[in-house]
Design a protein around this motif. Structure first.
Motif, PDB file in Angstrom:
ATOM      1  N   LEU A   1      61.085  48.706  80.876  1.00 33.81           N
ATOM      2  CA  LEU A   1      60.640  47.752  79.855  1.00 33.81           C
ATOM      3  C   LEU A   1      59.194  47.325  80.055  1.00 33.81           C
ATOM      4  O   LEU A   1      58.403  47.334  79.120  1.00 33.81           O
ATOM      5  N   VAL A   2      58.853  46.926  81.271  1.00 34.24           N
ATOM      6  CA  VAL A   2      57.493  46.429  81.483  1.00 34.24           C
ATOM      7  C   VAL A   2      56.470  47.553  81.464  1.00 34.24           C
ATOM      8  O   VAL A   2      55.298  47.314  81.185  1.00 34.24           O
ATOM      9  N   ALA A   3      56.887  48.775  81.740  1.00 32.71           N
ATOM     10  CA  ALA A   3      55.958  49.898  81.717  1.00 32.71           C
ATOM     11  C   ALA A   3      55.331  50.088  80.339  1.00 32.71           C
ATOM     12  O   ALA A   3      54.211  50.577  80.230  1.00 32.71           O
ATOM     13  N   GLU A   4      56.050  49.673  79.327  1.00 32.04           N
ATOM     14  CA  GLU A   4      55.520  49.768  77.967  1.00 32.04           C
ATOM     15  C   GLU A   4      54.276  48.905  77.768  1.00 32.04           C
ATOM     16  O   GLU A   4      53.511  49.121  76.839  1.00 32.04           O
ATOM     17  N   ALA A   5      54.046  47.953  78.659  1.00 31.50           N
ATOM     18  CA  ALA A   5      52.905  47.047  78.537  1.00 31.50           C
ATOM     19  C   ALA A   5      51.629  47.639  79.148  1.00 31.50           C
ATOM     20  O   ALA A   5      50.601  46.973  79.176  1.00 31.50           O
ATOM     21  N   GLY A   6      51.693  48.867  79.638  1.00 32.88           N
ATOM     22  CA  GLY A   6      50.503  49.496  80.217  1.00 32.88           C
ATOM     23  C   GLY A   6      50.021  48.769  81.452  1.00 32.88           C
ATOM     24  O   GLY A   6      50.808  48.372  82.311  1.00 32.88           O
ATOM     25  N   MET A   7      48.736  48.551  81.555  1.00 31.02           N
ATOM     26  CA  MET A   7      48.150  47.914  82.736  1.00 31.02           C
ATOM     27  C   MET A   7      48.557  46.454  82.881  1.00 31.02           C
ATOM     28  O   MET A   7      48.468  45.902  83.965  1.00 31.02           O
ATOM     29  N   THR A   8      49.032  45.840  81.829  1.00 36.16           N
ATOM     30  CA  THR A   8      49.511  44.462  81.924  1.00 36.16           C
ATOM     31  C   THR A   8      50.698  44.364  82.865  1.00 36.16           C
ATOM     32  O   THR A   8      50.960  43.312  83.439  1.00 36.16           O
TER      33      THR A   8
ATOM     34  N   GLY B   1      51.159  43.601  87.835  1.00 30.02           N
ATOM     35  CA  GLY B   1      51.643  42.583  88.763  1.00 30.02           C
ATOM     36  C   GLY B   1      53.107  42.748  89.099  1.00 30.02           C
ATOM     37  O   GLY B   1      53.498  42.733  90.273  1.00 30.02           O
ATOM     38  N   VAL B   2      53.927  42.939  88.088  1.00 33.93           N
ATOM     39  CA  VAL B   2      55.370  43.101  88.305  1.00 33.93           C
ATOM     40  C   VAL B   2      55.661  44.414  89.014  1.00 33.93           C
ATOM     41  O   VAL B   2      56.444  44.457  89.965  1.00 33.93           O
ATOM     42  N   LEU B   3      55.024  45.492  88.575  1.00 29.89           N
ATOM     43  CA  LEU B   3      55.283  46.797  89.176  1.00 29.89           C
ATOM     44  C   LEU B   3      54.834  46.842  90.630  1.00 29.89           C
ATOM     45  O   LEU B   3      55.481  47.477  91.465  1.00 29.89           O
TER      46      LEU B   3
ATOM     47  N   PRO C   1      46.212  55.911  81.039  1.00 32.83           N
ATOM     48  CA  PRO C   1      44.988  56.697  80.833  1.00 32.83           C
ATOM     49  C   PRO C   1      43.973  56.441  81.953  1.00 32.83           C
ATOM     50  O   PRO C   1      43.830  55.313  82.430  1.00 32.83           O
ATOM     51  N   VAL C   2      43.268  57.473  82.348  1.00 37.98           N
ATOM     52  CA  VAL C   2      42.304  57.367  83.440  1.00 37.98           C
ATOM     53  C   VAL C   2      41.290  56.257  83.166  1.00 37.98           C
ATOM     54  O   VAL C   2      40.916  55.512  84.077  1.00 37.98           O
ATOM     55  N   SER C   3      40.876  56.107  81.943  1.00 39.50           N
ATOM     56  CA  SER C   3      39.873  55.097  81.609  1.00 39.50           C
ATOM     57  C   SER C   3      40.370  53.671  81.821  1.00 39.50           C
ATOM     58  O   SER C   3      39.576  52.745  81.921  1.00 39.50           O
TER      59      SER C   3
ATOM     60  N   GLY D   1      41.559  49.239  90.414  1.00 41.19           N
ATOM     61  CA  GLY D   1      41.930  49.186  91.821  1.00 41.19           C
ATOM     62  C   GLY D   1      43.376  48.781  92.007  1.00 41.19           C
ATOM     63  O   GLY D   1      44.053  49.259  92.919  1.00 41.19           O
ATOM     64  N   GLN D   2      43.876  47.899  91.140  1.00 40.23           N
ATOM     65  CA  GLN D   2      45.279  47.499  91.240  1.00 40.23           C
ATOM     66  C   GLN D   2      46.195  48.683  90.952  1.00 40.23           C
ATOM     67  O   GLN D   2      47.220  48.855  91.605  1.00 40.23           O
ATOM     68  N   TRP D   3      45.826  49.518  90.006  1.00 40.13           N
ATOM     69  CA  TRP D   3      46.606  50.729  89.725  1.00 40.13           C
ATOM     70  C   TRP D   3      46.673  51.604  90.979  1.00 40.13           C
ATOM     71  O   TRP D   3      47.734  52.099  91.346  1.00 40.13           O
ATOM     72  N   VAL D   4      45.543  51.779  91.643  1.00 41.81           N
ATOM     73  CA  VAL D   4      45.495  52.595  92.854  1.00 41.81           C
ATOM     74  C   VAL D   4      46.395  52.000  93.926  1.00 41.81           C
ATOM     75  O   VAL D   4      47.127  52.722  94.610  1.00 41.81           O
TER      76      VAL D   4
END
Length: 112
Positions: free
Chosen positions: A22-29, A32-34, A58-60, A64-67
């Motif tokens: 469910l939260v994955a649908e929010a993209g980078m938002t 925090g939860v992930l 998307p790469v763009s 840093g949080q994604w990493v």
């Protein structure tokens, strides 16, 4: 969602996996939860769902949080155990994407 994470985790990996979906649908938002979920030493299937989210950002938009989320997933023993072709492929793709000059980037400077 973050307020209720402990109650959701108490219901087991199936419930946590649903939350990830469910939260994955929010993209980078969803970062925090992930990140909290990835660091909690979750079931391999939950970590695979987080990996799919990471792969699809998307790469763009990667920061840093994604990493750090990718690093957290790759470091979990349960992600690579029992390693499946699917997990191996995702791990390879994520590591290659997050890999810059022999190091995983944690500052996000190379993204965008």
């Amino acid at each position: 969602m973050e307020q209720h994470l402990a109650a959701i985790e108490a219901r087991g990996p199936g419930a946590v996996g649903m939350v990830v979906g469910l939260v994955a649908e929010a993209g980078m938002t969803a970062c925090g939860v992930l990140q909290q979920i990835a660091r909690a030493g979750q079931d391999r299937h939950v970590l695979l769902r987080i990996s799919y989210w990471a792969r699809d950002v998307p790469v763009s938009e990667r920061t840093g949080q994604w990493v750090r989320i990718v690093e957290d997933v790759l470091r979990q023993p349960s992600f690579g155990t029992q390693e499946s072709w699917e997990a191996a492929q995702l791990a390879s793709a994520l590591a290659q994407t997050a890999h810059v000059d022999g190091q995983l980037r944690s500052d996000g400077a190379a993204w965008g």
